[in-house]
Design an enzyme around this catalytic site. Sequence first.
Site, PDB file in Angstrom:
ATOM      1  N   LYS A  88      13.702   8.228   3.522  1.00 48.98           N
ATOM      2  CA  LYS A  88      13.169   7.132   2.704  1.00 48.98           C
ATOM      3  C   LYS A  88      12.639   7.624   1.360  1.00 48.98           C
ATOM      4  O   LYS A  88      12.737   6.914   0.355  1.00 48.98           O
ATOM      5  CB  LYS A  88      12.056   6.395   3.455  1.00 48.98           C
ATOM      6  N   ASN A 133       0.311   2.433  10.797  1.00 52.64           N
ATOM      7  CA  ASN A 133      -0.346   2.807  12.054  1.00 52.64           C
ATOM      8  C   ASN A 133      -1.821   3.135  11.813  1.00 52.64           C
ATOM      9  O   ASN A 133      -2.212   3.514  10.711  1.00 52.64           O
ATOM     10  CB  ASN A 133       0.378   3.994  12.704  1.00 52.64           C
ATOM     11  N   CYS A 189       5.787  -3.414  14.295  1.00 54.72           N
ATOM     12  CA  CYS A 189       6.850  -4.332  13.880  1.00 54.72           C
ATOM     13  C   CYS A 189       8.055  -4.263  14.805  1.00 54.72           C
ATOM     14  O   CYS A 189       8.736  -5.267  15.035  1.00 54.72           O
ATOM     15  CB  CYS A 189       7.311  -3.989  12.461  1.00 54.72           C
TER      16      CYS A 189
END
Length: 272
Positions: A88, A133, A189
Amino acid sequence: MSGLSLDATQLDRYSRHIIMDEVGSEGQQALLDARVLVIGAGGLGAPAIEYLAAAGVGTIGIADDDAVERSNLQRQVIHGDDDVGRPKVESAADFVRGLNPDIAVETHEVRVDPDNAPALVAEYDFVVDASDNFRTRYLVNDVCTLTDTPFSHGAIYKFEGQVTTFTTDGPCYRCLFPEAPPEDAVADCATTGVLGVLPGTVGCIQATETVKAITGIGELLDGRMLFYDAMDMSFEEVEFRRNPDCPVCGDDPIDSIDEVEYTESSCEMREN
Ligand SMILES: [Zn+2]
């Protein structure tokens, strides 16, 4: 700080900032001089990174150790279909360079943990907590609070979001929520689902607060938690104050994060 150092391309790119008295060339220069760390290049990080890059935050650090998955693309709008499988941080950095080659991007392909967090945060002026988290959330709070680093907090759950800003003279996250909830009370999620556009709204508010903090304009959300409900399209605000018994910013604070146990399920103070 003088706006005279802005070149012709910058004067053009940031012209809609510069023509406003509230921002002006000085505010734009402050943005260009700023170093902002975004922790998490996911649902919240994507819009935050996007708008901070567009605004001309001069150096954006991005910390994330995940790779792009196809199921991310429903909400993590800086990553594209061709990025599936890529780290990412790499995908995010390419997005930033494509949007605004005027700024620098620093990638940190790590999971932010108690060993690396203090050195990482020390490199930046402002932190955007876009993590997903509780372990990271408490760690970011504790490191930023102990080092007087202002930061933005955002969190989402299904159709709801919460967002606030922590400054050096306001309360911290532990003033409101002293300890993390037990692990079995927390869902992510992947197991509960999330409305794809929800983190876009919350992440944009985090970017807005970041820009305001850097340029010194407006009223920040410090001491105010903003709750957003996408289902009935409502915003509510809850004020909170510094708790004198807070273990991190209270009257008798801890000296370092070594006194905190950061496990997956809890972020509790060690018994001494
Ligand atoms: Zn506190």
